[in-house]
Design a protein around this motif. Structure first.
Motif, PDB file in Angstrom:
ATOM      1  N   HIS A   1       5.833 -23.918  23.359  1.00 37.39           N
ATOM      2  CA  HIS A   1       5.547 -23.057  24.512  1.00 37.39           C
ATOM      3  C   HIS A   1       4.605 -21.921  24.090  1.00 37.39           C
ATOM      4  O   HIS A   1       3.649 -21.586  24.795  1.00 37.39           O
TER       5      HIS A   1
ATOM      6  N   SER B   1       3.731 -15.494  33.791  1.00 38.48           N
ATOM      7  CA  SER B   1       4.181 -14.140  34.166  1.00 38.48           C
ATOM      8  C   SER B   1       3.564 -13.090  33.250  1.00 38.48           C
ATOM      9  O   SER B   1       3.274 -11.968  33.692  1.00 38.48           O
TER      10      SER B   1
ATOM     11  N   GLU C   1       9.215 -15.691  22.556  1.00 41.84           N
ATOM     12  CA  GLU C   1       9.415 -17.091  22.936  1.00 41.84           C
ATOM     13  C   GLU C   1      10.046 -17.860  21.773  1.00 41.84           C
ATOM     14  O   GLU C   1       9.570 -17.785  20.642  1.00 41.84           O
TER      15      GLU C   1
ATOM     16  N   ASP D   1      13.569 -12.932  31.093  1.00 38.11           N
ATOM     17  CA  ASP D   1      13.434 -14.234  31.775  1.00 38.11           C
ATOM     18  C   ASP D   1      13.563 -15.363  30.748  1.00 38.11           C
ATOM     19  O   ASP D   1      12.691 -16.216  30.643  1.00 38.11           O
TER      20      ASP D   1
ATOM     21  N   VAL E   1       7.536 -17.987  37.087  1.00 41.15           N
ATOM     22  CA  VAL E   1       7.672 -17.287  38.364  1.00 41.15           C
ATOM     23  C   VAL E   1       6.645 -17.846  39.345  1.00 41.15           C
ATOM     24  O   VAL E   1       5.619 -18.392  38.934  1.00 41.15           O
TER      25      VAL E   1
HETATM   26  N1  SAM Z   1       8.529 -15.864  32.143  1.00 41.21           N
HETATM   27  C1  SAM Z   1       7.954 -17.177  32.222  1.00 41.21           C
HETATM   28  C2  SAM Z   1       7.040 -17.249  33.436  1.00 41.21           C
HETATM   29  O1  SAM Z   1       7.477 -16.831  34.514  1.00 41.21           O
HETATM   30  O2  SAM Z   1       5.908 -17.735  33.308  1.00 41.21           O
HETATM   31  C3  SAM Z   1       9.033 -18.234  32.335  1.00 41.21           C
HETATM   32  C4  SAM Z   1      10.027 -18.202  31.227  1.00 41.21           C
HETATM   33  S1  SAM Z   1      11.087 -19.609  31.245  1.00 41.21           S
HETATM   34  C5  SAM Z   1      12.060 -19.324  32.639  1.00 41.21           C
HETATM   35  C6  SAM Z   1      12.174 -19.242  29.926  1.00 41.21           C
HETATM   36  C7  SAM Z   1      11.534 -19.299  28.552  1.00 41.21           C
HETATM   37  O3  SAM Z   1      12.451 -18.674  27.642  1.00 41.21           O
HETATM   38  C8  SAM Z   1      11.314 -20.721  28.025  1.00 41.21           C
HETATM   39  O4  SAM Z   1       9.993 -20.869  27.569  1.00 41.21           O
HETATM   40  C9  SAM Z   1      12.284 -20.837  26.874  1.00 41.21           C
HETATM   41  O5  SAM Z   1      11.811 -21.631  25.795  1.00 41.21           O
HETATM   42  C10 SAM Z   1      12.440 -19.384  26.447  1.00 41.21           C
HETATM   43  N2  SAM Z   1      13.703 -19.119  25.745  1.00 41.21           N
HETATM   44  C11 SAM Z   1      14.904 -19.711  25.938  1.00 41.21           C
HETATM   45  N3  SAM Z   1      15.801 -19.217  25.094  1.00 41.21           N
HETATM   46  C12 SAM Z   1      15.170 -18.278  24.366  1.00 41.21           C
HETATM   47  C13 SAM Z   1      15.572 -17.418  23.327  1.00 41.21           C
HETATM   48  N4  SAM Z   1      16.827 -17.410  22.868  1.00 41.21           N
HETATM   49  N5  SAM Z   1      14.667 -16.586  22.797  1.00 41.21           N
HETATM   50  C14 SAM Z   1      13.385 -16.571  23.255  1.00 41.21           C
HETATM   51  N6  SAM Z   1      12.946 -17.370  24.236  1.00 41.21           N
HETATM   52  C15 SAM Z   1      13.825 -18.215  24.779  1.00 41.21           C
END
Ligand code: SAM
Length: 221
Positions: free
Chosen positions: A94, A71, A89, A139, A41
């Motif tokens: 990550h 976030s 996550e 997210d 974000v």
């Molecule tokens: N909320 C974070 C921020 O604003 O700092 C950004 C999150 S980023 C948009 C999406 C994250 O979700 C990525 O790190 C990705 O690896 C993770 N992700 C994707 N698919 C997922 C899943 N099925 N379960 C858990 N995490 C997942």
């Protein structure tokens, strides 16, 4: 209005109202150094999440999608020191960077990271009797948003807040014929939100350094 204008207004607002401290700047640096995508974000959105947590008096937060924890840190800053933050996550790399960032932010004892696909860690949380969470921030992978809403409903209580990011997707959300699985996931999520009598919801479009997007916000009745 052009993308450049949105971005410069975002910078102006962020410089004026948010002014990231050295910890948040270090999070961006650590994420970039580790090669994480810059999809966290924005600063103004992060502070919005912090204020939302503060205004609602949240003491327990569930986040689905950690990335490097930018976030998460904002959300944690909006809650009291004895609050509980759980962030989910899928990518171990990550999560590793996020854990290090939480340590530098002095928040390691308050934030728990669960590694694995959220559709596996959410049932585990429910089985453990975790929750109810006061605030849920969704997210992650947008195609699974409908499932995340179902889990959020199981893990919240009347009065809880459910925020979902990236619901506009450069306007694609209004395309009812879309075949994009992520846009379809967002559309289904919004329809389920609208149909669920337990929820009071709205959604807001945003423009800024992250382009044209938006978020939905719902309160559990
Ligand atoms: N909320 C974070 C921020 O604003 O700092 C950004 C999150 S980023 C948009 C999406 C994250 O979700 C990525 O790190 C990705 O690896 C993770 N992700 C994707 N698919 C997922 C899943 N099925 N379960 C858990 N995490 C997942």
């Amino acid at each position: 209005m052009t993308n450049d204008q949105w971005t410069s207004v975002d910078s102006y607002l962020a410089d004026l109202l948010v002014s990231e401290d050295s910890i948040l700047v270090a999070v961006h640096d650590a994420n970039a150094a580790a090669g994480l995508p810059s999809i966290d974000v924005s600063p103004v959105q992060g502070k919005f999440l912090m204020l939302l947590a503060q205004i609602s008096g949240a003491r327990s937060v569930l986040e689905i999608g950690t990335l490097g924890g930018y976030s998460t840190i904002w959300l944690a800053r909006g809650t009291p020191v004895d609050s509980r933050i759980v962030t989910l996550e899928a990518e171990p790399k990550h999560a590793e960077i996020a854990r290090s960032n939480f340590g530098h932010a002095g928040l390691a004892d308050r934030i728990e990271i669960r590694i694995g696909p959220a559709l596996e860690t959410l049932p585990q949380l429910a089985q453990e009797g975790a929750g109810p969470f006061d605030l849920v921030f969704i997210d992650a992978d947008k195609r699974n948003n409908p499932h995340y809403l179902e889990w959020a409903m199981k893990l919240t209580r009347p009065g809880s807040i459910i925020v979902c990011d990236n619901i506009v997707r450069d306007g694609q959300v209004a395309d009812q014929g879309t075949s994009d699985p992520d846009v379809r996931g967002v559309r289904r999520f919004l329809e389920m939100t609208a149909e669920d009598e337990r929820l009071d919801a709205t959604a807001v479009q945003t423009v800024g350094s992250k382009g044209w997007d938006g978020f939905s916000i719902a309160r559990v009745r």
